[in-house]
Design a protein around this motif. Structure first.
Motif, PDB file in Angstrom:
ATOM      1  N   PRO A 124       9.194  -2.632  -7.499  1.00 14.86           N
ATOM      2  CA  PRO A 124      10.077  -1.767  -8.281  1.00 14.86           C
ATOM      3  C   PRO A 124       9.802  -0.293  -7.992  1.00 14.86           C
ATOM      4  O   PRO A 124       8.645   0.140  -7.951  1.00 14.86           O
ATOM      5  CB  PRO A 124       9.717  -2.117  -9.729  1.00 14.86           C
ATOM      6  N   TRP A 125      10.868   0.473  -7.771  1.00 20.47           N
ATOM      7  CA  TRP A 125      10.765   1.914  -7.517  1.00 20.47           C
ATOM      8  C   TRP A 125      11.504   2.654  -8.626  1.00 20.47           C
ATOM      9  O   TRP A 125      12.605   2.266  -9.013  1.00 20.47           O
ATOM     10  CB  TRP A 125      11.396   2.272  -6.176  1.00 20.47           C
ATOM     11  N   ARG A 126      10.945   3.763  -9.074  1.00 19.92           N
ATOM     12  CA  ARG A 126      11.595   4.562 -10.106  1.00 19.92           C
ATOM     13  C   ARG A 126      12.021   5.900  -9.521  1.00 19.92           C
ATOM     14  O   ARG A 126      11.245   6.567  -8.842  1.00 19.92           O
ATOM     15  CB  ARG A 126      10.643   4.774 -11.286  1.00 19.92           C
ATOM     16  N   THR A 127      13.260   6.269  -9.786  1.00 18.65           N
ATOM     17  CA  THR A 127      13.737   7.595  -9.399  1.00 18.65           C
ATOM     18  C   THR A 127      13.719   8.544 -10.590  1.00 18.65           C
ATOM     19  O   THR A 127      13.840   9.748 -10.436  1.00 18.65           O
ATOM     20  CB  THR A 127      15.166   7.520  -8.838  1.00 18.65           C
ATOM     21  N   SER A 128      13.606   7.970 -11.783  1.00 13.89           N
ATOM     22  CA  SER A 128      13.475   8.749 -13.020  1.00 13.89           C
ATOM     23  C   SER A 128      12.887   7.815 -14.062  1.00 13.89           C
ATOM     24  O   SER A 128      12.631   6.633 -13.789  1.00 13.89           O
ATOM     25  CB  SER A 128      14.840   9.283 -13.477  1.00 13.89           C
ATOM     26  N   ALA A 129      12.704   8.325 -15.253  1.00 14.83           N
ATOM     27  CA  ALA A 129      12.125   7.495 -16.316  1.00 14.83           C
ATOM     28  C   ALA A 129      13.008   6.309 -16.654  1.00 14.83           C
ATOM     29  O   ALA A 129      12.534   5.280 -17.135  1.00 14.83           O
ATOM     30  CB  ALA A 129      11.881   8.352 -17.560  1.00 14.83           C
TER      31      ALA A 129
ATOM     32  N   HIS B 100      11.928  -4.798 -15.231  1.00 17.10           N
ATOM     33  CA  HIS B 100      11.550  -4.713 -16.647  1.00 17.10           C
ATOM     34  C   HIS B 100      10.050  -4.445 -16.807  1.00 17.10           C
ATOM     35  O   HIS B 100       9.630  -3.597 -17.605  1.00 17.10           O
ATOM     36  CB  HIS B 100      11.922  -6.013 -17.365  1.00 17.10           C
ATOM     37  N   ASP B 101       9.222  -5.182 -16.022  1.00 11.38           N
ATOM     38  CA  ASP B 101       7.771  -5.041 -16.153  1.00 11.38           C
ATOM     39  C   ASP B 101       7.214  -3.862 -15.366  1.00 11.38           C
ATOM     40  O   ASP B 101       6.055  -3.486 -15.565  1.00 11.38           O
ATOM     41  CB  ASP B 101       7.082  -6.321 -15.662  1.00 11.38           C
ATOM     42  N   GLN B 102       8.040  -3.294 -14.461  1.00 12.95           N
ATOM     43  CA  GLN B 102       7.576  -2.244 -13.564  1.00 12.95           C
ATOM     44  C   GLN B 102       6.305  -2.680 -12.843  1.00 12.95           C
ATOM     45  O   GLN B 102       5.325  -1.929 -12.717  1.00 12.95           O
ATOM     46  CB  GLN B 102       7.342  -0.945 -14.338  1.00 12.95           C
ATOM     47  N   ALA B 103       6.348  -3.923 -12.342  1.00 11.61           N
ATOM     48  CA  ALA B 103       5.195  -4.500 -11.667  1.00 11.61           C
ATOM     49  C   ALA B 103       5.660  -5.311 -10.456  1.00 11.61           C
ATOM     50  O   ALA B 103       6.731  -5.927 -10.497  1.00 11.61           O
ATOM     51  CB  ALA B 103       4.413  -5.405 -12.625  1.00 11.61           C
ATOM     52  N   PRO B 104       4.894  -5.325  -9.365  1.00 11.31           N
ATOM     53  CA  PRO B 104       5.279  -6.085  -8.173  1.00 11.31           C
ATOM     54  C   PRO B 104       5.137  -7.581  -8.392  1.00 11.31           C
ATOM     55  O   PRO B 104       4.375  -8.033  -9.266  1.00 11.31           O
ATOM     56  CB  PRO B 104       4.307  -5.580  -7.113  1.00 11.31           C
ATOM     57  N   ARG B 105       5.841  -8.352  -7.578  1.00  6.72           N
ATOM     58  CA  ARG B 105       5.779  -9.811  -7.631  1.00  6.72           C
ATOM     59  C   ARG B 105       5.718 -10.357  -6.211  1.00  6.72           C
ATOM     60  O   ARG B 105       6.403  -9.843  -5.321  1.00  6.72           O
ATOM     61  CB  ARG B 105       7.012 -10.400  -8.339  1.00  6.72           C
ATOM     62  N   LEU B 106       4.911 -11.394  -6.021  1.00  9.84           N
ATOM     63  CA  LEU B 106       4.843 -12.109  -4.745  1.00  9.84           C
ATOM     64  C   LEU B 106       5.293 -13.539  -4.994  1.00  9.84           C
ATOM     65  O   LEU B 106       4.799 -14.192  -5.924  1.00  9.84           O
ATOM     66  CB  LEU B 106       3.417 -12.081  -4.185  1.00  9.84           C
ATOM     67  N   GLU B 107       6.225 -14.029  -4.173  1.00 10.68           N
ATOM     68  CA  GLU B 107       6.800 -15.350  -4.397  1.00 10.68           C
ATOM     69  C   GLU B 107       6.958 -16.123  -3.092  1.00 10.68           C
ATOM     70  O   GLU B 107       7.099 -15.528  -2.012  1.00 10.68           O
ATOM     71  CB  GLU B 107       8.175 -15.230  -5.066  1.00 10.68           C
ATOM     72  N   LEU B 108       6.942 -17.442  -3.218  1.00 10.10           N
ATOM     73  CA  LEU B 108       7.287 -18.341  -2.122  1.00 10.10           C
ATOM     74  C   LEU B 108       8.630 -18.971  -2.462  1.00 10.10           C
ATOM     75  O   LEU B 108       8.822 -19.468  -3.580  1.00 10.10           O
ATOM     76  CB  LEU B 108       6.221 -19.433  -1.963  1.00 10.10           C
TER      77      LEU B 108
ATOM     78  N   GLU C 230       0.830  -1.206   0.000  1.00 11.68           N
ATOM     79  CA  GLU C 230       0.000   0.000   0.000  1.00 11.68           C
ATOM     80  C   GLU C 230       0.868   1.260   0.000  1.00 11.68           C
ATOM     81  O   GLU C 230       0.522   2.259  -0.648  1.00 11.68           O
ATOM     82  CB  GLU C 230      -0.937  -0.007   1.213  1.00 11.68           C
ATOM     83  N   ILE C 231       1.986   1.236   0.737  1.00  8.66           N
ATOM     84  CA  ILE C 231       2.902   2.384   0.730  1.00  8.66           C
ATOM     85  C   ILE C 231       3.449   2.601  -0.677  1.00  8.66           C
ATOM     86  O   ILE C 231       3.543   3.728  -1.170  1.00  8.66           O
ATOM     87  CB  ILE C 231       4.050   2.158   1.727  1.00  8.66           C
ATOM     88  N   TRP C 232       3.809   1.494  -1.321  1.00  4.10           N
ATOM     89  CA  TRP C 232       4.338   1.561  -2.696  1.00  4.10           C
ATOM     90  C   TRP C 232       3.287   2.147  -3.646  1.00  4.10           C
ATOM     91  O   TRP C 232       3.598   2.990  -4.478  1.00  4.10           O
ATOM     92  CB  TRP C 232       4.754   0.153  -3.122  1.00  4.10           C
ATOM     93  N   LYS C 233       2.047   1.691  -3.521  1.00  2.00           N
ATOM     94  CA  LYS C 233       0.985   2.199  -4.393  1.00  2.00           C
ATOM     95  C   LYS C 233       0.726   3.678  -4.145  1.00  2.00           C
ATOM     96  O   LYS C 233       0.533   4.455  -5.089  1.00  2.00           O
ATOM     97  CB  LYS C 233      -0.310   1.403  -4.181  1.00  2.00           C
ATOM     98  N   GLU C 234       0.715   4.071  -2.872  1.00  3.04           N
ATOM     99  CA  GLU C 234       0.451   5.472  -2.539  1.00  3.04           C
ATOM    100  C   GLU C 234       1.540   6.385  -3.090  1.00  3.04           C
ATOM    101  O   GLU C 234       1.272   7.512  -3.506  1.00  3.04           O
ATOM    102  CB  GLU C 234       0.342   5.638  -1.023  1.00  3.04           C
ATOM    103  N   ALA C 235       2.781   5.878  -3.095  1.00  3.29           N
ATOM    104  CA  ALA C 235       3.896   6.657  -3.641  1.00  3.29           C
ATOM    105  C   ALA C 235       3.918   6.617  -5.164  1.00  3.29           C
ATOM    106  O   ALA C 235       4.780   7.257  -5.786  1.00  3.29           O
ATOM    107  CB  ALA C 235       5.212   6.115  -3.094  1.00  3.29           C
ATOM    108  N   ASN C 236       2.979   5.860  -5.749  1.00  3.66           N
ATOM    109  CA  ASN C 236       2.918   5.733  -7.199  1.00  3.66           C
ATOM    110  C   ASN C 236       4.241   5.222  -7.764  1.00  3.66           C
ATOM    111  O   ASN C 236       4.681   5.627  -8.822  1.00  3.66           O
ATOM    112  CB  ASN C 236       2.532   7.062  -7.861  1.00  3.66           C
ATOM    113  N   ARG C 237       4.890   4.318  -6.977  1.00  4.99           N
ATOM    114  CA  ARG C 237       6.143   3.633  -7.312  1.00  4.99           C
ATOM    115  C   ARG C 237       7.330   4.561  -7.546  1.00  4.99           C
ATOM    116  O   ARG C 237       8.372   4.144  -8.051  1.00  4.99           O
ATOM    117  CB  ARG C 237       5.944   2.690  -8.499  1.00  4.99           C
ATOM    118  N   TYR C 238       7.203   5.833  -7.169  1.00  2.00           N
ATOM    119  CA  TYR C 238       8.308   6.779  -7.330  1.00  2.00           C
ATOM    120  C   TYR C 238       8.976   7.063  -5.985  1.00  2.00           C
ATOM    121  O   TYR C 238       8.325   7.132  -4.949  1.00  2.00           O
ATOM    122  CB  TYR C 238       7.824   8.096  -7.951  1.00  2.00           C
ATOM    123  N   VAL C 239      10.284   7.227  -6.014  1.00  2.00           N
ATOM    124  CA  VAL C 239      11.068   7.555  -4.830  1.00  2.00           C
ATOM    125  C   VAL C 239      12.251   8.406  -5.290  1.00  2.00           C
ATOM    126  O   VAL C 239      12.680   8.318  -6.444  1.00  2.00           O
ATOM    127  CB  VAL C 239      11.559   6.265  -4.122  1.00  2.00           C
TER     128      VAL C 239
END
Length: 247
Positions: A225-230, A194-202, A111-120
């Protein structure tokens, strides 16, 4: 529904899932496919039917985690000479599993990641590992998305490596000594970047401590994944330990 995987067959019924296999002919690649199917279905009642043996051919397991552990234990009977020692078993999970109360910590990080819109910002990215919401996991810089440089590394690494975790900062994961474990577990970093998408794994892995003793570790992790620029991406791994068992 019945699915024949060659070395195993899975049949789904309203109240349980039946898995038929022969432990001595049950390669790890087939095991991983089986685990992905039953974890995706989410049915807790699993019937294991072992063929080719007269000893306890049927087992009923009512917990998915126990079923995963039991299938892994039985698969060991299949020799795999090409497998690198310490290679972990990695299974992709649906992000929908984050809604389970036992994954509340992973959901908070998500949720923190989503709220930040994946940018840091570059200045703040190192604080991710220090934030309790992210569980003290690894953070990696993915320059060009084809390299993986360690920004921060879990302190638990000190328990089973000759290296101190701080000595690894700035290094490429491909240069780390325990490549049999590290390289497979960081492949998903590249996928997430590469996909700029989260992953959940066991992940299940056999770990070795400095004194040579070994233990099985089963844990889930959320890769964000977090982006600091494009063009600049960082990836963090949020762990959730499910089981640690001495060998």
């Amino acid at each position: 529904m019945i699915r024949n995987l060659g070395f195993a067959a899975i049949a789904t019924f309203p109240r349980y899932t039946r898995i038929r296999f022969q432990p001595a002919l049950f390669p790890k690649q087939c095991l991983q496919t089986v685990l992905e199917i039953i974890l995706h279905q989410g049915f807790p009642n699993i019937l294991l039917e072992r063929i080719g043996t007269m000893h306890a051919p049927l087992e009923v397991i009512r917990n998915l985690n126990d079923a995963v552990a039991r299938l892994n234990a039985l698969q060991v009977a299949t020799p795999d000479e090409n497998e690198m020692t310490g290679t972990p078993n990695i299974i992709g999970l649906s992000l929908g599993r984050l809604q389970d109360p036992k994954r509340a910590d992973l959901r908070m990080a998500f949720e923190i990641w989503k709220e930040a819109n994946r940018y840091v910002t570059t200045r703040n990215v190192a604080r991710i590992a220090d934030n309790p919401a992210f569980g003290g996991g690894a953070v990696a810089w993915m320059p060009g998305r084809d390299r993986c440089l360690i920004e921060t590394w879990p302190q638990t690494y000190n328990l089973y490596s000759d290296y101190h975790h701080e000595d690894l900062l700035g290094r490429d994961v491909r240069d780390l000594p325990d490549a049999g474990y590290i390289l497979p577990t960081t492949r998903s970093y590249f996928t997430a970047a590469h996909d700029q998408a989260p992953r959940l794994e066991l992940i299940e892995a056999l770990m070795t401590r400095l004194d040579g003793s070994q233990f099985w570790c089963r844990y889930e992790r959320l890769i964000l994944p977090w982006r600091t620029s494009a063009a600049d991406t960082f990836v963090c791994s949020v762990p959730l330990v499910r089981l640690v068992r001495s060998c």
